[in-house]
Enzyme design. Structure first.
Site, PDB file in Angstrom:
ATOM      1  N   LYS A  10     118.169  30.812  10.163  1.00 31.75           N
ATOM      2  CA  LYS A  10     116.923  30.036  10.251  1.00 31.75           C
ATOM      3  C   LYS A  10     117.123  28.583   9.799  1.00 31.75           C
ATOM      4  O   LYS A  10     118.131  28.247   9.169  1.00 31.75           O
ATOM      5  CB  LYS A  10     115.854  30.744   9.403  1.00 31.75           C
ATOM      6  CG  LYS A  10     115.473  32.134   9.931  1.00 31.75           C
ATOM      7  CD  LYS A  10     114.301  32.725   9.131  1.00 31.75           C
ATOM      8  CE  LYS A  10     113.899  34.085   9.660  1.00 31.75           C
ATOM      9  NZ  LYS A  10     112.685  34.607   8.971  1.00 31.75           N
ATOM     10  N   TYR A  50     107.765  35.305  18.074  1.00 28.92           N
ATOM     11  CA  TYR A  50     107.096  36.039  16.985  1.00 28.92           C
ATOM     12  C   TYR A  50     105.701  36.537  17.381  1.00 28.92           C
ATOM     13  O   TYR A  50     104.858  36.730  16.511  1.00 28.92           O
ATOM     14  CB  TYR A  50     107.003  35.154  15.744  1.00 28.92           C
ATOM     15  CG  TYR A  50     108.263  35.113  14.904  1.00 28.92           C
ATOM     16  CD1 TYR A  50     108.727  36.248  14.238  1.00 28.92           C
ATOM     17  CD2 TYR A  50     108.978  33.924  14.744  1.00 28.92           C
ATOM     18  CE1 TYR A  50     109.875  36.208  13.452  1.00 28.92           C
ATOM     19  CE2 TYR A  50     110.130  33.875  13.951  1.00 28.92           C
ATOM     20  CZ  TYR A  50     110.569  35.032  13.305  1.00 28.92           C
ATOM     21  OH  TYR A  50     111.698  34.987  12.515  1.00 28.92           O
ATOM     22  N   ASN A 113     113.487  32.459   4.457  1.00 27.11           N
ATOM     23  CA  ASN A 113     114.370  33.514   3.956  1.00 27.11           C
ATOM     24  C   ASN A 113     115.710  33.590   4.705  1.00 27.11           C
ATOM     25  O   ASN A 113     116.339  34.637   4.763  1.00 27.11           O
ATOM     26  CB  ASN A 113     113.638  34.852   3.955  1.00 27.11           C
ATOM     27  CG  ASN A 113     113.117  35.228   5.329  1.00 27.11           C
ATOM     28  OD1 ASN A 113     113.387  34.550   6.312  1.00 27.11           O
ATOM     29  ND2 ASN A 113     112.385  36.317   5.403  1.00 27.11           N
ATOM     30  N   HIS A 116     117.166  36.157  10.235  1.00 25.27           N
ATOM     31  CA  HIS A 116     116.314  37.105  10.962  1.00 25.27           C
ATOM     32  C   HIS A 116     117.178  38.223  11.530  1.00 25.27           C
ATOM     33  O   HIS A 116     118.341  37.999  11.876  1.00 25.27           O
ATOM     34  CB  HIS A 116     115.610  36.392  12.133  1.00 25.27           C
ATOM     35  CG  HIS A 116     114.971  37.353  13.107  1.00 25.27           C
ATOM     36  ND1 HIS A 116     113.691  37.835  12.927  1.00 25.27           N
ATOM     37  CD2 HIS A 116     115.456  37.943  14.235  1.00 25.27           C
ATOM     38  CE1 HIS A 116     113.427  38.694  13.926  1.00 25.27           C
ATOM     39  NE2 HIS A 116     114.472  38.774  14.719  1.00 25.27           N
ATOM     40  N   GLU A 127     114.347  40.699  21.976  1.00 25.29           N
ATOM     41  CA  GLU A 127     114.865  39.490  21.326  1.00 25.29           C
ATOM     42  C   GLU A 127     116.183  39.027  21.954  1.00 25.29           C
ATOM     43  O   GLU A 127     116.426  37.811  22.068  1.00 25.29           O
ATOM     44  CB  GLU A 127     115.041  39.746  19.827  1.00 25.29           C
ATOM     45  CG  GLU A 127     113.694  39.958  19.141  1.00 25.29           C
ATOM     46  CD  GLU A 127     113.784  40.174  17.645  1.00 25.29           C
ATOM     47  OE1 GLU A 127     112.734  40.161  16.987  1.00 25.29           O
ATOM     48  OE2 GLU A 127     114.908  40.351  17.117  1.00 25.29           O
TER      49      GLU A 127
HETATM   50  N1  UDP Z   1     106.864  35.978   6.681  1.00 22.28           N
HETATM   51  C1  UDP Z   1     106.061  35.118   5.958  1.00 22.28           C
HETATM   52  N2  UDP Z   1     105.131  35.646   5.094  1.00 22.28           N
HETATM   53  C2  UDP Z   1     104.980  36.994   4.926  1.00 22.28           C
HETATM   54  C3  UDP Z   1     105.790  37.861   5.663  1.00 22.28           C
HETATM   55  C4  UDP Z   1     106.716  37.334   6.529  1.00 22.28           C
HETATM   56  O1  UDP Z   1     106.169  33.905   6.083  1.00 22.28           O
HETATM   57  O2  UDP Z   1     104.130  37.412   4.118  1.00 22.28           O
HETATM   58  C5  UDP Z   1     107.855  35.427   7.610  1.00 22.28           C
HETATM   59  C6  UDP Z   1     109.307  35.587   7.138  1.00 22.28           C
HETATM   60  O3  UDP Z   1     110.044  34.446   7.546  1.00 22.28           O
HETATM   61  C7  UDP Z   1     109.737  36.831   7.871  1.00 22.28           C
HETATM   62  C8  UDP Z   1     109.015  36.664   9.222  1.00 22.28           C
HETATM   63  O4  UDP Z   1     107.757  36.103   8.850  1.00 22.28           O
HETATM   64  O5  UDP Z   1     111.144  36.911   7.995  1.00 22.28           O
HETATM   65  C9  UDP Z   1     108.772  37.939   9.999  1.00 22.28           C
HETATM   66  O6  UDP Z   1     108.112  38.862   9.156  1.00 22.28           O
HETATM   67  P1  UDP Z   1     108.557  40.380   9.117  1.00 22.28           P
HETATM   68  O7  UDP Z   1     107.509  41.133   8.375  1.00 22.28           O
HETATM   69  O8  UDP Z   1     108.899  40.836  10.498  1.00 22.28           O
HETATM   70  O9  UDP Z   1     109.869  40.340   8.185  1.00 22.28           O
HETATM   71  P2  UDP Z   1     111.408  40.559   8.538  1.00 22.28           P
HETATM   72  O10 UDP Z   1     111.492  41.580   9.645  1.00 22.28           O
HETATM   73  O11 UDP Z   1     111.952  39.210   8.947  1.00 22.28           O
HETATM   74  O12 UDP Z   1     112.029  41.036   7.246  1.00 22.28           O
HETATM   75 MG    MG Z   2     110.534  41.612  11.490  1.00 24.62          MG
END
Ligand code: UDP
Ligand code: MG
Length: 133
Positions: A10, A50, A113, A116, A127
């Site tokens: 990212k 997304y 974070n 991805h 994806e």
């Molecule tokens: N994210 C965020 N706030 C939240 C949860 C997720 O900004 O409370 C962002 C974060 O960058 C995350 C992405 O949205 O990686 C997608 O969320 P997901 O729940 O799919 O998490 P992941 O699969 O990436 O662990």
């Molecule tokens: Mg996810």
């Protein structure tokens, strides 16, 4: 079972100049890199990628962040690739992620974070097609 998954380094991790360290980890974990490219997503690209999160409160901020700078997208292959890559990434919130995971090591916040990964075979298919046709 040999699987494919989609990984993204990212914008926060690209800005921190840890692309090389993350790719080294990917190779050390035994993934084959079948595709790799750097690009700068438009806001519209990020919204499409997304779309499953379109009703979440973090959707606007997340898609602003993901279109704020360059990313590196990778098509990875390995036995159990989807689960393995998610284990290497760690929990969504870097503060909750286990020591040794990439998000613990390089993540800044629940949004920023570092990496991805696809979360299921269905998402991986969508994806991978999104970035690699
Ligand atoms: N994210 C965020 N706030 C939240 C949860 C997720 O900004 O409370 C962002 C974060 O960058 C995350 C992405 O949205 O990686 C997608 O969320 P997901 O729940 O799919 O998490 P992941 O699969 O990436 O662990
Ligand atoms: Mg996810």
């Amino acid at each position: 079972m040999v699987e494919r998954t989609l990984a993204i380094i990212k914008p926060d991790a690209v800005k921190k100049r840890v692309v090389g360290r993350i790719i080294q980890r990917i190779e050390d974990e035994g993934f084959e890199i079948l595709g790799l490219k750097m690009l700068h997503l438009s806001k519209e690209d990020a919204r499409k990628f997304y779309y499953v999160h379109q009703d979440k409160p973090f959707y606007e901020s997340l898609t602003d962040f993901m279109s704020s700078g360059r990313v590196v997208v990778l098509l990875l292959e390995k036995d159990n690739a989807i689960k393995h890559w998610r284990e290497v990434m760690g929990a969504t919130d870097p503060a909750q992620a286990k020591p040794g995971t990439l998000r613990r090591q390089f993540g800044f916040s629940v949004e920023r974070n570092a990496v991805h990964g696809s979360d299921s075979p269905q998402t991986a298919e969508f994806e991978i097609a999104f970035f690699f046709g």
